[in-house]
Design a protein around this motif. Structure first.
Motif, PDB file in Angstrom:
ATOM      1  N   UNK A  94       0.836  -1.211   0.000  1.00  9.45           N
ATOM      2  CA  UNK A  94       0.000   0.000   0.000  1.00  9.45           C
ATOM      3  C   UNK A  94       0.866   1.254   0.000  1.00  9.45           C
ATOM      4  N   UNK A  95       1.914   1.259   0.832  1.00  8.71           N
ATOM      5  CA  UNK A  95       2.801   2.421   0.896  1.00  8.71           C
ATOM      6  C   UNK A  95       3.604   2.571  -0.391  1.00  8.71           C
ATOM      7  N   UNK A  96       4.056   1.458  -0.963  1.00  3.80           N
ATOM      8  CA  UNK A  96       4.827   1.512  -2.205  1.00  3.80           C
ATOM      9  C   UNK A  96       3.956   2.016  -3.353  1.00  3.80           C
ATOM     10  N   UNK A  97       2.701   1.585  -3.404  1.00  2.00           N
ATOM     11  CA  UNK A  97       1.788   2.057  -4.452  1.00  2.00           C
ATOM     12  C   UNK A  97       1.580   3.559  -4.352  1.00  2.00           C
ATOM     13  N   UNK A  98       1.461   4.087  -3.132  1.00  2.00           N
ATOM     14  CA  UNK A  98       1.296   5.537  -2.981  1.00  2.00           C
ATOM     15  C   UNK A  98       2.542   6.275  -3.485  1.00  2.00           C
ATOM     16  N   UNK A  99       3.718   5.718  -3.199  1.00  2.00           N
ATOM     17  CA  UNK A  99       4.955   6.346  -3.686  1.00  2.00           C
ATOM     18  C   UNK A  99       5.009   6.327  -5.210  1.00  2.00           C
ATOM     19  N   UNK A 100       4.539   5.222  -5.837  1.00  2.00           N
ATOM     20  CA  UNK A 100       4.538   5.160  -7.291  1.00  2.00           C
ATOM     21  C   UNK A 100       3.524   6.137  -7.869  1.00  2.00           C
ATOM     22  N   UNK A 101       2.415   6.348  -7.203  1.00  2.00           N
ATOM     23  CA  UNK A 101       1.446   7.347  -7.663  1.00  2.00           C
ATOM     24  C   UNK A 101       2.080   8.734  -7.714  1.00  2.00           C
ATOM     25  N   UNK A 102       2.985   9.040  -6.789  1.00  2.24           N
ATOM     26  CA  UNK A 102       3.663  10.334  -6.815  1.00  2.24           C
ATOM     27  C   UNK A 102       4.550  10.462  -8.050  1.00  2.24           C
ATOM     28  N   UNK A 103       5.152   9.345  -8.474  1.00  4.64           N
ATOM     29  CA  UNK A 103       5.915   9.362  -9.726  1.00  4.64           C
ATOM     30  C   UNK A 103       4.974   9.646 -10.897  1.00  4.64           C
ATOM     31  N   UNK A 104       3.828   8.990 -10.911  1.00  6.30           N
ATOM     32  CA  UNK A 104       2.855   9.195 -11.992  1.00  6.30           C
ATOM     33  C   UNK A 104       2.379  10.643 -12.030  1.00  6.30           C
ATOM     34  N   UNK A 105       2.228  11.260 -10.860  1.00  2.00           N
ATOM     35  CA  UNK A 105       1.821  12.669 -10.822  1.00  2.00           C
ATOM     36  C   UNK A 105       2.834  13.552 -11.560  1.00  2.00           C
ATOM     37  N   UNK A 106       4.115  13.235 -11.388  1.00  2.00           N
ATOM     38  CA  UNK A 106       5.165  14.019 -12.057  1.00  2.00           C
ATOM     39  C   UNK A 106       5.054  13.846 -13.571  1.00  2.00           C
TER      40      UNK A 106
END
Length: 379
Positions: free
Chosen positions: A365-377
């Motif tokens: 769950x935490x790793x997915x949130x971190x990857x979402x931040x990459x997608x935001x960029x």
């Protein structure tokens, strides 16, 4: 930070848990896709055959061919690209490529919002061993080109991030470090440790050192083999089990004749997990380890880890807090094992602290949130 809208995401990965599995890339990409699918629409382009939908992820399989690994992956990429085109309405928001295998597809889709994840580099896998191998140069070139055309680049550890920047001149602003995750419940099992040991002909009170992973040069099984005599001089009743396949499997089997060691080959998940939980020490003697899924698997089972001080292993282990870090050598691995093999309380404490770190940092769950931040960029 604003909540990310529901996205349509394409994963490209040459292995998966539900099609063809080769190594640690399969659980890393599959489990990330499933974690993201809780909030997004995720399609997974891969090879082999399997279920069309699993745990919220839509799978698309193909059957590539080629005379060598480079030709094979070019065919894989082009076939996956054709499948992608059939699913691209409405259009995908993010295209996430895992390692170099789909670079030809990345090239065709280079104007789209693309992310390239490095789970390792060809130099890390084979550079010190096969520098003259022609495919080494081809694959390294594809890694460079993929990093060049991708809108964002991801590495699975800070150490690998630095390696990719150094090897391929990727700008510092363009690359993020996002670790692999784990569902610790998958690898934690209540077992009768003595009964599991008996199943493999080991006395219940004899210490068991476990190696789980591919039997290849990068993972250093030969380092552990060469450490065995020193460990046996310190603890005569120690036993060793190697679980995995690879081009060093025959070498390991030959060089462990006459010592209390078994080379089991590939194990199905229930047998692997029961052995993992029955082990007293999990040895990870890797020469290069961008992240090291076996580390978080061992920690999930609250096992004591003795590992090479390289890559993600060195980055995540705190010496004598949640594991033992040693130099990359037979002497180092033997010394680390000998430090803890006679102290059950210390082994238990290090393993429990490892499990606590998994809970804090490595749940999917935490790793997915971190990857979402990459997608935001990228967006």
């Amino acid at each position: 930070m604003f909540a990310l809208r529901r996205l349509k995401i394409a994963f490209f990965c040459w292995e998966s848990l539900h099609g063809i599995r080769v190594g640690g890339l399969a659980p890393a990409a599959t489990c990330l896709a499933e974690a993201l699918a809780r909030d997004h629409e995720v399609h997974f382009f891969t090879r082999g055959s399997g279920p069309p939908e699993k745990n919220g992820v839509v799978y698309h399989y193909c059957d590539p061919h080629g005379g060598n690994i480079v030709e094979f992956c070019k065919d894989l990429a082009l076939k996956a690209c054709n499948q992608f085109s059939e699913e691209d309405s409405p259009p995908f928001d993010v295209l996430h490529f895992h390692d170099w295998h789909f670079v030809e597809a990345m090239h065709r889709l280079r104007e789209r919002r693309t992310v390239l994840s490095f789970h390792s580099t060809e130099y890390g896998r084979n550079g010190n061993q096969k520098g003259g191998w022609w495919e080494f140069g081809e694959i390294s070139g594809k890694e460079w080109y993929g990093a060049y055309i991708a809108k964002r680049v991801v590495a699975v550890s800070k150490t690998l991030r630095a390696e990719v920047i150094d090897l391929y001149a990727v700008p510092d602003w363009k690359i993020d470090a996002v670790p692999n995750g784990i569902d610790p419940e998958t690898f934690a099992m209540q077992v009768d440790q003595g009964a599991v040991k008996r199943r493999y002909g080991i006395h219940p009170y004899a210490p068991l050192v476990f190696f789980g992973g591919r039997l290849v040069y990068q993972k250093g099984p030969d380092i552990l083999v060469k450490a065995i005599p020193s460990v046996l001089r310190h603890r005569w009743d120690a036993n060793f089990i190697f679980a995995g396949k690879g081009d060093m499997q025959d070498w390991v089997a030959r060089h462990t004749r006459g010592v209390p060691a078994q080379v089991l080959g590939y194990l199905n998940e229930p047998d692997f997990v029961s052995l993992l939980n029955a082990a007293d020490i999990v040895a990870i003697p890797s020469r290069n380890e961008p992240f090291g899924l076996i580390l978080t698997e061992a920690w999930s089972a609250s096992r004591c880890v003795v590992a090479s001080d390289v890559g993600g292993l060195g980055e995540n282990i705190e010496h004598l807090v949640n594991g033992v870090k040693v130099p990359v050598s037979a002497e180092g691995i033997a010394g680390g094992i000998n430090t803890v093999i006679g102290d059950r309380r210390l082994c238990s404490t290090l393993g429990l602290h490892g499990r606590e770190k998994v809970e804090r940092e490595f749940r999917w769950e935490a790793v997915a949130r971190a990857m979402e931040q990459v997608y935001e960029k990228v967006l």
